[in-house]
Each structure stands twice: as C-alpha cells, then as structure tokens.
Write a protein that holds these residues in place. Structure first.
Motif, PDB file in Angstrom:
ATOM      1  N   VAL A 115      14.222 -12.051  12.596  1.00 12.77           N
ATOM      2  CA  VAL A 115      15.784 -11.037  12.666  1.00 12.77           C
ATOM      3  C   VAL A 115      15.908 -10.803  14.045  1.00 12.77           C
ATOM      4  N   ILE A 116      16.689 -11.112  14.625  1.00  9.64           N
ATOM      5  CA  ILE A 116      16.949 -10.627  16.516  1.00  9.64           C
ATOM      6  C   ILE A 116      17.357  -9.841  15.745  1.00  9.64           C
ATOM      7  N   ALA A 117      17.450  -8.485  16.042  1.00 11.54           N
ATOM      8  CA  ALA A 117      18.338  -7.031  15.181  1.00 11.54           C
ATOM      9  C   ALA A 117      18.198  -6.117  16.922  1.00 11.54           C
ATOM     10  N   ALA A 118      18.493  -6.757  18.149  1.00 12.11           N
ATOM     11  CA  ALA A 118      19.002  -5.570  19.230  1.00 12.11           C
ATOM     12  C   ALA A 118      18.844  -7.007  20.635  1.00 12.11           C
ATOM     13  N   SER A 172      18.893 -13.671   2.577  1.00 12.26           N
ATOM     14  CA  SER A 172      17.895 -12.875   2.244  1.00 12.26           C
ATOM     15  C   SER A 172      16.918 -13.013   1.292  1.00 12.26           C
ATOM     16  N   VAL A 173      17.884 -13.853   0.092  1.00 17.95           N
ATOM     17  CA  VAL A 173      16.955 -14.598  -0.880  1.00 17.95           C
ATOM     18  C   VAL A 173      16.139 -15.929  -0.447  1.00 17.95           C
ATOM     19  N   GLU A 174      16.568 -16.381   0.455  1.00 17.70           N
ATOM     20  CA  GLU A 174      16.872 -17.867   0.933  1.00 17.70           C
ATOM     21  C   GLU A 174      14.812 -17.415   1.887  1.00 17.70           C
ATOM     22  N   LEU A 175      15.364 -16.715   2.685  1.00 18.80           N
ATOM     23  CA  LEU A 175      14.443 -16.712   3.940  1.00 18.80           C
ATOM     24  C   LEU A 175      13.070 -14.645   3.336  1.00 18.80           C
ATOM     25  N   ASN A 176      13.461 -14.318   1.739  1.00 23.82           N
ATOM     26  CA  ASN A 176      12.659 -13.391   1.290  1.00 23.82           C
ATOM     27  C   ASN A 176      12.709 -12.236   2.298  1.00 23.82           C
ATOM     28  N   LEU A 177      14.281 -11.931   2.644  1.00 23.00           N
ATOM     29  CA  LEU A 177      14.708 -10.992   4.099  1.00 23.00           C
ATOM     30  C   LEU A 177      14.714  -9.402   2.630  1.00 23.00           C
ATOM     31  N   SER A 178      14.321  -8.334   3.569  1.00 20.82           N
ATOM     32  CA  SER A 178      14.657  -7.052   2.937  1.00 20.82           C
ATOM     33  C   SER A 178      16.064  -6.732   2.610  1.00 20.82           C
ATOM     34  N   ASN A 179      16.415  -6.236   1.270  1.00 21.67           N
ATOM     35  CA  ASN A 179      17.702  -6.077   1.723  1.00 21.67           C
ATOM     36  C   ASN A 179      18.565  -4.876   2.713  1.00 21.67           C
ATOM     37  N   GLU A 180      17.811  -4.541   3.445  1.00 23.21           N
ATOM     38  CA  GLU A 180      18.116  -3.350   4.136  1.00 23.21           C
ATOM     39  C   GLU A 180      18.334  -3.662   5.521  1.00 23.21           C
ATOM     40  N   THR A 181      17.142  -5.454   5.751  1.00 21.84           N
ATOM     41  CA  THR A 181      17.660  -6.214   7.334  1.00 21.84           C
ATOM     42  C   THR A 181      18.853  -6.331   7.918  1.00 21.84           C
ATOM     43  N   ILE A 182      18.781  -6.284   8.889  1.00 27.02           N
ATOM     44  CA  ILE A 182      19.991  -6.044   9.447  1.00 27.02           C
ATOM     45  C   ILE A 182      20.006  -6.883  10.624  1.00 27.02           C
ATOM     46  N   GLY A 183      20.584  -7.833  11.382  1.00 28.41           N
ATOM     47  CA  GLY A 183      20.875  -8.393  12.138  1.00 28.41           C
ATOM     48  C   GLY A 183      21.043  -9.829  12.155  1.00 28.41           C
ATOM     49  N   VAL A 184      20.703 -11.158  12.896  1.00 28.40           N
ATOM     50  CA  VAL A 184      21.035 -12.322  12.165  1.00 28.40           C
ATOM     51  C   VAL A 184      19.712 -13.130  12.111  1.00 28.40           C
ATOM     52  N   ALA A 185      19.664 -13.962  11.536  1.00 28.67           N
ATOM     53  CA  ALA A 185      18.170 -14.858  10.892  1.00 28.67           C
ATOM     54  C   ALA A 185      18.340 -16.207  11.515  1.00 28.67           C
ATOM     55  N   VAL A 186      16.912 -16.274  11.927  1.00 31.95           N
ATOM     56  CA  VAL A 186      16.503 -17.653  12.652  1.00 31.95           C
ATOM     57  C   VAL A 186      16.158 -18.623  11.417  1.00 31.95           C
ATOM     58  N   THR A 187      17.237 -19.874  11.078  1.00 33.61           N
ATOM     59  CA  THR A 187      16.389 -20.381  10.398  1.00 33.61           C
ATOM     60  C   THR A 187      16.021 -21.657  10.770  1.00 33.61           C
ATOM     61  N   ALA A 188      15.644 -21.789  11.917  1.00 29.50           N
ATOM     62  CA  ALA A 188      15.260 -23.453  12.569  1.00 29.50           C
ATOM     63  C   ALA A 188      15.294 -23.157  14.150  1.00 29.50           C
ATOM     64  N   VAL A 189      13.770 -23.605  14.738  1.00 27.78           N
ATOM     65  CA  VAL A 189      13.578 -23.472  16.035  1.00 27.78           C
ATOM     66  C   VAL A 189      13.067 -24.938  17.051  1.00 27.78           C
ATOM     67  N   SER A 190      13.461 -25.113  17.649  1.00 30.78           N
ATOM     68  CA  SER A 190      13.464 -26.279  18.488  1.00 30.78           C
ATOM     69  C   SER A 190      11.858 -26.408  18.857  1.00 30.78           C
ATOM     70  N   ASN A 191      10.785 -27.171  18.643  1.00 27.72           N
ATOM     71  CA  ASN A 191       9.445 -27.356  19.388  1.00 27.72           C
ATOM     72  C   ASN A 191       9.830 -28.012  20.855  1.00 27.72           C
ATOM     73  N   ASP A 192      11.210 -27.969  20.960  1.00 22.38           N
ATOM     74  CA  ASP A 192      11.085 -28.179  22.565  1.00 22.38           C
ATOM     75  C   ASP A 192      11.816 -27.357  23.558  1.00 22.38           C
ATOM     76  N   ARG A 193      12.219 -26.105  22.646  1.00 24.90           N
ATOM     77  CA  ARG A 193      13.268 -25.382  23.747  1.00 24.90           C
ATOM     78  C   ARG A 193      12.459 -23.654  24.130  1.00 24.90           C
ATOM     79  N   THR A 194      12.986 -22.989  24.741  1.00 18.44           N
ATOM     80  CA  THR A 194      12.515 -21.472  24.694  1.00 18.44           C
ATOM     81  C   THR A 194      12.022 -21.320  24.272  1.00 18.44           C
ATOM     82  N   ALA A 195      13.196 -20.753  23.034  1.00 17.81           N
ATOM     83  CA  ALA A 195      12.885 -19.964  21.571  1.00 17.81           C
ATOM     84  C   ALA A 195      11.949 -20.119  21.047  1.00 17.81           C
ATOM     85  N   SER A 196      11.242 -21.441  21.039  1.00 23.09           N
ATOM     86  CA  SER A 196      10.276 -22.205  20.485  1.00 23.09           C
ATOM     87  C   SER A 196       8.719 -21.251  20.593  1.00 23.09           C
ATOM     88  N   ARG A 197       8.717 -20.949  22.484  1.00 18.51           N
ATOM     89  CA  ARG A 197       7.670 -19.406  21.962  1.00 18.51           C
ATOM     90  C   ARG A 197       7.688 -18.397  21.417  1.00 18.51           C
TER      91      ARG A 197
END
Length: 105
Positions: A60-63, A28-53
């Motif tokens: 944060v992926i919440a659902a 939460s501190v590293e990514l400057n997220l609120s203490n109430e944030t629920i989900g999983v945090a994205v820390t990196a995205v490969s530029n050549d892959r689907t997620a980069s779009r």
C-alpha cells in the motif's frame, strides 16, 4: 466506498510500472488488508520497470513526499507535483502492516 479506479503508473518516477487501485471493502478482502489501511493498493508490478525494485502486489502506498495518499487521484497529483519539483521521492510503503519510508534522490 470508492471505485477501484485502476491506474498503471508511467513516467519517470519510482512507481513506474505499478498498477494501483483505491482501497474499498472488496479490495481489502482480495489483498488481505486491514480495515484501517489507508492509501492505494498495488495489484500488479511489471517486472521490467522501476517499480519492480520497490513494490510487490499487496503493498500500500501511504504517502509521497509528506502528502498522505488516500485515492488514486491523490497519488496522481502527488506524482505530478514531485515531477515538477524535480527533487527526490520520499515514499511511505505499508507492507503487511509494517510501514517503511524509502527515499529516492
């Protein structure tokens, strides 16, 4: 406090190429997220892959397909279930406190 449990997502899904971690106080501190944030945090995205779009570090992926995501383990289970159903993906992404639903068929 959950361990980071970093996972780089692979496979035929819209999150492929993203690296995610469980949210704990250090993340939460590293990514400057609120203490109430629920989900999983994205820390990196490969530029050549689907997620980069769709994703950027700090998102944060919440659902996925109506299932709340609280840990990397629950994310993995939701992706496995979606792959078996071969339907689409309905994602809820929290970016800087703003939740957005993205539907991919």
């Amino acid at each position: 406090t959950p361990a980071r449990d970093a996972l780089t997502i692979n496979g035929n899904n819209p999150l492929s190429g993203a690296t995610v971690v469980n949210i704990n106080p250090a993340v939460s501190v590293e990514l400057n997220l609120s203490n109430e944030t629920i989900g999983v945090a994205v820390t990196a995205v490969s530029n050549d892959r689907t997620a980069s779009r769709l994703l950027q570090p700090g998102d944060v992926i919440a659902a996925i397909n109506g299932k709340d995501i609280t840990t990397v383990k629950s994310l993995r289970a939701a992706l496995d279930e979606a792959a078996k159903k071969q339907g689409g993906f309905a994602l809820v992404i929290d970016r800087a406190g703003q939740k957005t639903q993205i539907v991919i068929r």
